[in-house]
Design an enzyme around this catalytic site. Structure first.
Site, PDB file in Angstrom:
ATOM      1  N   HIS A 111       5.051   6.440  11.433  1.00  0.00           N
ATOM      2  CA  HIS A 111       4.572   6.246  10.064  1.00  0.00           C
ATOM      3  C   HIS A 111       3.574   7.375   9.838  1.00  0.00           C
ATOM      4  CE1 HIS A 111       3.436   4.573   6.365  1.00  0.00           C
ATOM      5  NE2 HIS A 111       2.786   3.508   6.723  1.00  0.00           N
ATOM      6  N   LYS A 166      27.602  -3.943  -1.305  1.00  0.00           N
ATOM      7  CA  LYS A 166      29.071  -3.836  -1.396  1.00  0.00           C
ATOM      8  C   LYS A 166      29.630  -3.165  -0.145  1.00  0.00           C
ATOM      9  CE  LYS A 166      28.872  -3.099  -6.408  1.00  0.00           C
ATOM     10  NZ  LYS A 166      28.893  -1.990  -7.374  1.00  0.00           N
ATOM     11  N   ARG A 200       0.806  -1.215   0.000  1.00  0.00           N
ATOM     12  CA  ARG A 200       0.000   0.000   0.000  1.00  0.00           C
ATOM     13  C   ARG A 200       0.843   1.271   0.000  1.00  0.00           C
ATOM     14  NH1 ARG A 200      -1.641  -3.312   2.591  1.00  0.00           N
ATOM     15  NH2 ARG A 200      -0.339  -2.692   4.344  1.00  0.00           N
ATOM     16  N   THR A 201       1.807   1.334   0.943  1.00  0.00           N
ATOM     17  CA  THR A 201       2.568   2.567   1.087  1.00  0.00           C
ATOM     18  C   THR A 201       3.417   2.839  -0.156  1.00  0.00           C
ATOM     19  OG1 THR A 201       2.632   2.138   3.455  1.00  0.00           O
ATOM     20  CG2 THR A 201       4.082   3.850   2.623  1.00  0.00           C
ATOM     21  N   ARG A 203      11.309   3.832   3.628  1.00  0.00           N
ATOM     22  CA  ARG A 203      10.765   2.835   4.551  1.00  0.00           C
ATOM     23  C   ARG A 203      11.934   1.974   5.006  1.00  0.00           C
ATOM     24  NH1 ARG A 203       6.043  -0.838   5.603  1.00  0.00           N
ATOM     25  NH2 ARG A 203       5.006   1.178   5.333  1.00  0.00           N
TER      26      ARG A 203
END
Lengths: 330, 330, 330
Positions: free
Chosen positions: C153, C103, C73-74, C124
């Site tokens: 959030h 790396k 969703r986000t 996120r």
């Protein structure tokens, strides 16, 4: 007539002032005049980005980004370059996982499928020579090499040279220090070749014993007319150096963990102290990134450290310019 | 009133000349007149691409590409189709890894989330019937089936039929040879159904013993009015065939490695020699790709081999047309 | 001068009516007036989407979506928000796999590379505090927190509050029921903080014994002036509740499978029966999704169940508004 060519057949080889439709496989395709054309346009591209101008230069164009190897800077900057100019991308990362490559499709067929759907293909692949192989498979779409193993990564060299050009207004009569993994770094090898296109450049090389430039590379590169000087310690760094170019020591290049740790021990890391002691004020410190044990983050605030400033941004401007030229929109 | 429908409720079932808002789940939704509408528009789409015209037909539109299975051609050509028409995509590949699917979200909820953010959903999924399941879950956005297991892949058949239509100017009175895995290939089954919408078509079928069309499929397909003729060797290939359609033998279909190798041994591979001996000059050689042990790359330079030329490109044109029609922009 | 700042330095801290260039890290940066600015604009954004209008508000803008954690969703709604407004995204999912993160590149360097190529970064990440860390690393580009572990959030809370605001025309004098995992759910904690910005709100809390709001959270949240009432059974659900907000019980929060199953047993699931018995007609049922053992799909057809209708769509409208404000285009 079932087969209508979408574009005229593409061309390979030297640029010779004409980028349109050319595969960009090796830095050796560029002569000094090609670099000037590209850098003039990159200057223009920078103005578009800095001033947040809308560009429709690549409107209607699709560019495939086919990345078989992890990459953040190269992938992201190519994607940004296309999109900043109003084009669109077809993005395929890790095609072994998400595509028909895992059903046994040949590399050549994958390339020919992508060229049917896009105007150019940007390829990153582990295997040396894969970019040329893709260019041979593609009938119409130009292929741009975004790194084929440790062989070539021409757009890295373009952005490195542009960074020097923008800073000093010239690419001749420069003194530079290349450090880290002179043996394996394709960025270092290519940069030397680039600077050898211009007169009176001198390059000092500093690396751990095991990572020195190979003897035959030293001979063949010197034959191009550039002056190469190997040094063995930071104490030999020339005060007049216009730029330092630092590269990371790659763990996977060593036969054993012991040799790697020994290599690391001998590696000179850039610190504020090192800059204070050996660098002049009007120089720049470059790094192709990622930097791992190569440059201490404590130097980031130094204005001479350009790797996360102009150098990284120049990757965007030069790739915008290259795409516009190859796609015939500039 | 907290719930404002973004679009009027969508419709399912037969196209009947009206694509707008329809789910595209099965090739059986298409009648001959629907194909003509679509192919006329695909012709127009081809002109946009070939002439590198800018199109704003899907401007402001978002199309979700939800691919639970690996795919290169289908994914890339749908993405290209949307972008060539000025639309944008929401791309979700391997949603088991990158999405809430791995937190236990139901398939229906994933579909309803995506339909909230996009104007249509293109779905590829391993499970037979998943496209219909998605269409049932989505209240407003049309769902386009990009392959549900070995069940249906309607846009593959659209591009195959369009390739024949473009070459011969008709879809009736054709003689074709379908070869490879006649038992399992959904592309073959669907193509037969497509050709049975038009009169006087004759199809020859050539496959290893174990991969023959199932008896009941032979009966039910023949009942649609198309003439189906099974042959047992390349020597029976009819010289008048207008097209050959070759499919790969899929390793995973066999019970054991021995059976697979036996199947491969009996499989006829297209070679320059085979074309020279059995094909007329005005025919075309098709393959839905990927080709693995089905067509020798040595035939690629033959102009009749259209699979990496017009056939692959026609996937783009027909999907552009289908999207424009379903989204009500054509 | 090799380093030209692309944008003026960004700002942090309270919004204070000015979103432009601000990092959005915590919901605590918002005051009631900021919410009104945002929600007025979200209303406008909704009209763009509902009427399928073309917007060029973010034309020429690039927004990086850097998602270290799975999200559907986000991720999808941020991508849709950018593209609906005519902007473009640089998408990097699972950068541990596809980028230089593997790396050994530092998180700060990854952020600084991305800010060189884009106008804002949406992040996120699993780790609490990573959004602030990114904001500190980025010199020019604003960072938007799309979830940092179980910490913050903020855009989830923005869409939840907007859903209430749109339904009731106010954010004061509301009675709500928050249920499920009151102990761990950041969505619940944040929503309580949001509602405490407005007078006369009363919140009932219903969860299994082990998932009650922690004692100190109860004290500190109550100190903000909101009335919090813990209840122990569905029988205590207040008939006057304007909204129910249900959250899932997260398996990974429990020490053992036994405790999890016990927790599940005590969890109240929303069923048509529960709604019929305890909910008034003019209330709404919300869920931040994914719903797993929280809301029975049998209630989906109830018009009061807005989680897959207005609530999910409001995530798009509020993120469109936030992006436009932060990028200085509204």
């Amino acid at each position: 007539m079932q087969h209508t060519p979408l574009r005229s057949h593409k061309q390979s080889g030297m640029i010779n002032g004409n980028f349109r439709g050319k595969d960009i496989i090796s830095f050796d395709q560029f002569a000094a005049e090609d670099l000037h054309i590209l850098f003039d346009l990159a200057q223009h591209m920078k103005q578009i980005v800095v001033n947040n101008k809308t560009s429709h230069l690549l409107e209607g164009m699709l560019v495939s980004l086919l990345f078989f190897e992890p990459s953040s800077r190269t992938f992201t900057s190519f994607a940004a370059a296309v999109k900043r100019l109003g084009g669109q991308t077809l993005e395929m990362q890790n095609p072994e996982i998400v595509s028909s490559v895992n059903k046994g499709e040949s590399f050549e067929d994958t390339i020919r499928v992508l060229e049917a759907y896009s105007n150019a293909i940007v390829l990153r692949h582990r295997i040396v020579g894969s970019a040329q192989q893709a260019a041979d498979a593609a009938e119409f779409s130009p292929v741009i090499n975004a790194g084929d193993g440790n062989n070539e990564h021409p757009t890295q060299t373009l952005l490195d040279l542009y960074t020097l050009y923008e800073k000093f207004g010239r690419l001749d009569n420069l003194t530079g220090l290349l450090a880290g993994d002179c043996l394996n770094s394709r960025a270092i090898h290519s940069l030397i070749r680039g600077l050898s296109l211009f007169p009176n450049n001198t390059i000092y090389l500093l690396s751990p014993q095991q990572l020195r430039l190979a003897g035959d590379d030293l001979v063949s590169l010197s034959a191009r007319g550039i002056k190469l000087v190997e040094i063995r310690s930071e104490k030999e760094i020339p005060q007049q150096a216009d730029f330092w170019y630092w590269t990371r020591v790659q763990k996977e290049r060593f036969a054993s963990r012991e040799e790697y740790l020994q290599g690391l021990k001998e590696t000179v890391v850039v610190t504020p102290e090192l800059l204070r002691t050996y660098a002049k004020s009007e120089m720049i410190l470059m790094d192709p990134l990622p930097r791992v044990d190569s440059v201490d983050p404590a130097v980031d605030s130094d204005e001479r450290a350009v790797f996360l400033r102009s150098q990284i941004r120049n990757g965007l401007y030069t790739r915008m310019a290259l795409l516009a030229l190859v796609l015939g929109r500039a």
